[in-house]
Every structure is written in C-alpha cells, then in structure tokens.
Design an enzyme around this catalytic site. Structure first.
Site, PDB file in Angstrom:
ATOM      1  N   ASP A 178      34.952  52.712  39.053  1.00 15.61           N
ATOM      2  CA  ASP A 178      35.448  51.540  39.749  1.00 15.61           C
ATOM      3  C   ASP A 178      36.247  50.754  38.703  1.00 15.61           C
ATOM      4  O   ASP A 178      36.075  50.923  37.499  1.00 15.61           O
ATOM      5  CB  ASP A 178      34.296  50.717  40.332  1.00 15.61           C
ATOM      6  CG  ASP A 178      34.795  49.785  41.416  1.00 15.61           C
ATOM      7  OD1 ASP A 178      33.991  49.337  42.229  1.00 15.61           O
ATOM      8  OD2 ASP A 178      36.019  49.512  41.445  1.00 15.61           O
TER       9      ASP A 178
HETATM   10  C1  GLC Z   1      37.490  47.095  43.233  1.00 17.68           C
HETATM   11  C2  GLC Z   1      36.521  47.734  44.203  1.00 17.68           C
HETATM   12  C3  GLC Z   1      36.884  49.142  44.565  1.00 17.68           C
HETATM   13  C4  GLC Z   1      38.387  49.278  44.574  1.00 17.68           C
HETATM   14  C5  GLC Z   1      38.858  49.125  43.135  1.00 17.68           C
HETATM   15  C6  GLC Z   1      40.386  49.133  43.035  1.00 17.68           C
HETATM   16  O1  GLC Z   1      36.833  46.258  42.345  1.00 17.68           O
HETATM   17  O2  GLC Z   1      35.138  47.669  43.882  1.00 17.68           O
HETATM   18  O3  GLC Z   1      36.317  49.435  45.858  1.00 17.68           O
HETATM   19  O4  GLC Z   1      38.789  50.552  45.090  1.00 17.68           O
HETATM   20  O5  GLC Z   1      38.334  47.974  42.508  1.00 17.68           O
HETATM   21  O6  GLC Z   1      40.892  48.000  43.653  1.00 17.68           O
END
Ligand code: GLC
Length: 751
Positions: free
Chosen positions: A230
């Site tokens: 993430d």
């Molecule tokens: C965010 C989210 C994730 C997302 C990623 C990119 O913090 O937790 O679901 O795909 O970062 O935006």
C-alpha cells in the site's frame, strides 16, 4: 520497446535490482532502458482515478473523468457474479483506454465493524460473499489484459491508526474469516498483483510478514503475481523484500539500503531477483493491452450503461407496505425530500474518489416521469450533526417546509444518510447514528398521514430508529455511483424490480455489534476478541435481534421453496437442489442462500453461508435450482494440526432468502475427511485409542497400566483422567515406560 529476450534478473546489477523493488514515481514502476518499460498503476476499486499531473494517494487531486460505478458495499448487494464480472471488465477497458496496466482494486477486506471508514470499499461481513465478489471482479478486470490488485492483504478492517495498528487475531479466525476471500481470489481468479496492507498482523507489519506474503500467499495458495505495498506501507525495505514484497510504492528513495544489503549479503540476491521477475512478468502480462490502444478517453456511454444496471441491482428493498412500486396513476403528487435527492451520495472519500463522466440524481429522474414533483431540502449539513445536542442548531425552517410539502402530497420520498466526509479512507465513524436533523425530520414526516418512502444512502449501515416502523417503505440505497439517481427511481417506480440483498447486517444498536468492545483498539493494538463471531455469525449464534438480517432483501413478488435435496459428492463438494416458485404477480429474482448449520459447538458460529445462486422467475414460474458447495463447506481450521479438517458429524443444510428467513432445511451426516493426525508423544491416550493403528500399538501398555493400578483406571472418575493423559506423561509415573518406549511407539503407530 524492441523485440529483446525478456530481461533476465540474474544478469542485473545490485543497483538495478534494488531500483526495481521500488516505483519510478507515485503511479509508475521503474524502467530498465528499453528492456523493461515503466507501467502505470492507478486506483481504484469502483472507477479509474487516473492522475497524469503528479498525483496523490489520498483522493485530493483531480483525475481524468471515468465511469463511477457503485462502490463494493453497493455492488456486492447485487450478489450477481456476472454483473460484478461485467463491471470489472468495463473497468479493465477504461484502464486500458487511460494507459493504466494495474488497477488497484478490489478491496475485499471484511466489514468487521459498521464504524469502518472504508466499509464502502469492501464487499461484506461474510468471507464467502467477499470471495465471490473478488473472484468475479478480478476475472472481469483481467479479461481485458489489465491487472487487478486485490487489497489490502491482510486484516485491514479499520482506518484508526491504520499505518501502525497491530491486529491481533487468532489463527482459526484468520483462516476462516479474514483470509478466505483473498484465498478464493488467488486460487480461482489468479490475480497478477496483490496489495499488502499498512497494519501489523500479530506483531509483524504485513509489508514484511514472511508468513503472510510467502508461506501463506505463495507456498500454500500458489500466488504467482507481484506483491505491491500500500502507498507508504513499507517500514523496512530490506525486510520487506526478504519477506516477499516485490514493489514499494511510492518510491521512498531508499534503494541504497536494498543495494547495500545485497552487497553485504544480508539480503539474499534470490529475493531481489524474485521481485524483479515479478515486475518483469507483470509488464509482460499487461503489454498486449497496453500496446493495443493509444491512451485516450473512456467510452462514457458504454460505462454509464453498465453503471446504471449495477446501481439498480445494488439497491436493497428492506420493507414495503405495498406503497411501492410508485405509480403516477395512484400517487401523482410526489414530495421529494432531502438534500441527497438533488446532490446524490455516490462514493466515499479517499484514494478511490473518481471524477464521474455523468451524474444522475433522484430529483431530476423523478421530474422526467409523469409525477407532479415537489422538492424540499429538508435538512442541511455542517457542524456537529450527530447526537441530540445538535437539536438546537438545526434550522427547523427546512424541516417545516418539508413537512408542509409532504402533508400536501400523495406520497413522500425522503433521501437520508451519511454526509460526504462521514465515511472515508483515513478515519472511522464515531457512531452509526444518522445526523440528528435527519432523524428529527423523519419523525415529523412519519407523523403526517402521508405515506413516507425512506431511502438511506451510505457506504455502511446506520442505526434505523423507531421511525422506521412508521415508514411505508424503506430502501438501503448504499452509495450507487454516478447513475444511482436514475437507478433509484427505476426501482421505486417498478421500472426495475428490486433484487439486492444485504451483505452486511443492519443492527438495532451499535452496542449489539460483535466488535463493540474491541473496535478500534488502543495503544497501537486492536484485539479481534470477537474471533469468528463477525456479523451474522455473532447475531445468529447469540440470538440477538437485528433491524435487518444478513442476506435480507425484498422484491415486488414472493417466492416459495420446496423439495430440498442434498447430495454429498465423492470429490468433497455438495450438491444442493431446491425448487423455487414465483408465487407473486410480478417477475422477480430470488436469491437462494445456502447455510451450513452445526448445533453442537458453541465455540463455532451456529451457521455459515456456503453458497448462493440467483434466479429470475416470471409469475407462477418454477425452477429446480442447483447450488454447489465447495469442499470447505463443512471444514474448520485445526490450529494444532495447522490444516483444514472436516470432522464426521451431523449438520443441517439451510436454504433461504436471508440468514433468518430459512425456507427449507435438510439434515446431513458428513462422514468427515477421513484424515488421521499423526500421533505425538504428547497425544492423549484418548487420541491414541481413536485410531486403529494407535489402539494396536497402545493396548498392551493400557493393559499393563490397568493391571498395575488394579483396574482403578476403569473407575469412572479415573477413566476420563486417564484418557486425557498425554502418553509421554506416563514416563514420570514409574510404571516402567521410558521415553525411548514412547518414541518407539510413536514411530510404530505413525508407520
Ligand atoms: C491508499 C489506499 C490504497 C490505494 C493506495 C493508492 O492509501 O490505502 O487502497 O490503492 O493508497 O492510492
């Protein structure tokens, strides 16, 4: 890119390997000359959020317009695998049109608490529904040559302290509740990528948890894609690569740490080559789609058409006294009340936020019909809207106007729910209450003599107060994406038959919820003290009243169930056959849910959903419906043997239209999986005697002990104690058995 042989990670330098384990920018991977092009990753799970100028992972900046579909909380309520797959395929096509190779979705974490800020992005409180949703979605996206990215692996069920919180979950609950959706997606849909979560799982950050990312995900489930973090989830770059994480996003500028670890040997080169291989494979898998289309625009009309059907199917009719479907011929004067009628709640906040290509609202959609429509805002947002202390601050004028309008109408449709910002990535809700101004308005409207149809918008469930008993009809409208306004009117007027069913229980009060005493934890730790008892598994096992049960959803017709048949099959699956008849006057879709019930073990949920099928029937039409249960339907995770086991025993197959609307049952005796656990020195006498081999080896000793005790072990009070005695413990009791004897018996019994 010229036609080279695929990049060989073994030929890359430490510096090149290190650079590939981290992104090239916030949305792109790293390239290697013309040998490996960079590829684009982009949110999100219910619409493309393609940012070409810079970008953020928080949903702040703008993005290229794309179709905004119903978020998972809505779409999963369709229980329609084909439709979910079609939404996935449409998302895949739109990703391809915008030059995106990796779509960052679906979100398939369990909706553990209704307070969860990202519940709108997740499918259900139930792992089976979540898994079916994820499988169909990933199959759809990847059918277009674009990678899906099931997320967030694993145990991301809250936003509070999400970057650090340590989720403490027992292994049986992990295996039977929080991992199965990911397991189903990995085994059946074979995602080309998967995203790890921010949080810790039992003390280790998911981004560096070898047990999760390598032992479970790869060695046990056979995952052969790329594991991406993430955004900002990596804490220790080197530990992450070693644990099985392939790609850090966004780049943290710390490739040198990975390079140094490769150089000094503290990070095995094989781990870095694995990561590089995963990226090279992902680029190759998505290349055809990427090269087939020059980046352009999405096909807005096609997307809207799919989004409309998805929104219609996501709507759940909770209650109806016959007022619905609405018809201008019977109730021509229509009061449309509530700010959401003109400004629809379509999506939640955060990284999934989409710039829609179109927006339809309930008010405009009603105005396009033959009703005589009046509109009143009814309430406004802003400030502290929750709790009764807001009573003084809400302008009654808006409510007064709405009530007067309702009193002069034939029927009132009231749109209530959670305001924008009440549910978002990055924060959890503080209560499940509706804003006070809305409750006040509902109570006053219900007190009039005008029938009131209430539509609730929101990505997670809210507490439905006593006012609901006075409503003429009640609809869970979820968040429905850009076409939700028109879809809502289509269902309320019967242009479309309601077919949605709850994938999350609506409780009466927050204090009734299973995680009430544990959510969201404290001191950087959250204990999943409710264990397996999540959602209906809690309410039904504890026989707690709820507002509307898991699986509930009405139609404008009725169904009869009969002739339930159950057939255990040689391959471990189970065939369920049942006859369903449309006993009403309108076409409708039945959702046959199959639960496996056990009544003997209070440590396990009383029943669990193991299968479901939808079928649309004309009035009086009947059908023989088959529902297949997989080979886990009767299984439980054995934490000692660390594997799935199916014990022989009595179960009940339940088939119905919700977890509490069981229409047919059938007893079934399962023979068990026939597996025998190898005996160990600490296996109890009872365990030794439970297998033929064990008895054969042990009986001479049992006779010897019994003789030396003068038959005392046969006495009832001694018998149970003796049976619960681990064999190896007899060594200390001076009956002439030694550790070597025990070892020899174990070897002989296990053959
Ligand atoms: C965010 C989210 C994730 C997302 C990623 C990119 O913090 O937790 O679901 O795909 O970062 O935006």
């Amino acid at each position: 890119m010229t036609d080279h042989a695929p990049l060989d990670p073994s030929k890359l330098t430490d510096a090149q390997l290190a650079s590939l384990t981290s992104g090239g920018s916030v949305w792109d991977t790293e390239a290697v000359g013309d040998r490996l092009p960079a590829i684009v990753l982009s949110d999100g799970p219910h619409g493309l959020r393609r940012q070409v100028q810079g970008g953020d992972a928080l949903g702040i900046g703008d993005s290229i317009p794309a179709t905004l579909f119903p978020p998972a909380a809505g779409l999963s309520s369709s229980w329609d695998r084909d439709l979910i797959r079609e939404v996935g395929a449409t998302l895949g096509r739109e990703a391809q049109a915008l030059g995106v190779s990796v779509l960052l979705g679906p979100g398939i974490n369990i909706r553990r608490s209704p307070l969860g800020g990202r519940n709108f992005e997740y499918a259900s409180e139930d792992p089976f529904v979540s898994g079916e949703y994820g499988v169909a979605f990933v199959e759809g996206v990847q059918s277009q040559g674009v990678s899906a990215t099931p997320k967030h692996f694993a145990v991301n069920n809250q936003e509070t302290d999400r970057f650090r919180v340590d989720a403490r979950v027992d292994e049986r609950t992990l295996r039977e509740i929080y991992l199965p959706a990911f397991e189903a997606v990995v085994r059946r849909a074979k995602p080309w990528a998967l995203m790890c979560s921010y949080n810790k799982v039992n003390g280790t950050y998911a981004s560096e948890c070898h047990w999760l990312l390598t032992e479970v995900l790869r060695e046990q489930w056979g995952f052969d894609g790329l594991v991406v973090s993430d955004w900002g989830a990596v804490v220790d770059r080197v530990a992450a690569v070693a644990a099985g994480l392939d790609l850090e996003m966004p780049p943290s500028g710390t490739d040198g740490k990975v390079q140094d670890a490769l150089g000094d040997g503290s990070l095995p080169r094989a781990d870095a080559e694995r990561a590089a291989r995963a990226l090279i494979q992902l680029e190759a898998r998505t290349r055809a789609a990427r090269l087939a289309l020059p980046p352009g625009e999405v096909e807005a009309a096609a997307g809207s058409e799919v989004a409309l059907r998805a929104a219609r199917a996501s709507i759940v009719l909770l209650d109806n006294n016959g007022t619905l479907p609405l018809a201008p011929s019977s109730t021509p004067k229509l009061a449309v009340i509530g700010a959401f009628a003109a400004a629809p709640r379509m999506q939640g906040g955060g990284s999934s936020r989409v710039m829609p290509t179109n927006v339809t609202d309930v008010l405009s959609a009603f105005e396009a019909t033959d009703f005589d429509v009046r509109y009143a805002q009814g309430f406004e947002f802003g400030g502290s809207e929750f709790g009764s202390d807001a009573r003084e601050r809400n302008p009654h004028a808006l409510a007064d106007q709405a009530v007067e309008m309702a009193e002069n109408a034939d029927v009132a449709v009231v749109m209530v729910g959670l305001p924008d910002g009440a549910e978002s990535e990055g924060s959890d809700r503080a209560s499940i209450d509706l804003p006070w101004a809305q409750v006040d308005l509902l109570e006053r409207l219900i007190a009039t003599s005008t029938p009131v149809v209430v539509v609730v918008s929101g990505g997670s469930v809210v507490r439905l107060g006593q006012w609901r008993n006075g409503a003429a009809a009640l609809v869970q409208g979820w968040l429905l994406g850009q076409e939700g306004g028109r879809a809502t009117v289509d269902v309320l007027t019967g242009a479309t038959e309601p077919s949605g069913h709850l994938a999350e229980t609506i409780p009466l009060d927050y204090a009734d919820t299973p995680s009430y005493r544990y959510f969201p934890g404290r001191d950087q730790e959250v204990v999943y003290g409710e264990g397996m008892f999540v959602g209906y598994r809690h309410y039904d096992s504890a026989q707690i009243d709820v507002a509307y049960p898991f699986g509930h959803g009405l139609t404008y017709t009725t169904f009869e169930y009969s002739d339930l048949r159950v057939q255990l099959q040689d391959n471990g699956t189970t065939a369920i056959d049942v006859t369903i008849t449309n006993s009403g006057g309108r076409v409708g879709t039945a959702l046959a849910q199959v639960y496996v019930r056990q009544d003997g073990d209070p440590q396990s949920p009383v029943h669990s959903l193991r299968g479901f099928e939808r079928v649309t029937l004309a009035p009086s039409e009947g059908v023989d419906l088959r529902v297949e249960l997989d080979d886990r339907a009767f299984a439980a995770w054995n934490v000692h043997e660390r594997r799935w086991r199916t014990a022989a025993g009595k179960f009940t197959i339940e088939v119905g239209e919700s977890s509490r609307d069981i229409r047919a049952t059938a007893p079934v005796h399962h023979p068990g999986d026939g597996l025998t656990a190898p005996v160990e020195p600490l296996s109890t006498i009872a365990e030794w005697l439970s297998t033929e081999r064990g008895r054969e080896v042990l009986m001479p000793l049992v006779r010897k002990v019994s003789d030396s005790a003068g038959g005392a072990t046969a006495a009832p009070e001694m018998r149970e104690m003796f049976l619960q005695m681990p064999l190896a413990k007899l060594v200390a009791f001076g009956i002439g058995i030694t550790e070597a004897d025990v070892a020899a018996m174990v070897a002989k019994a296990n053959g």
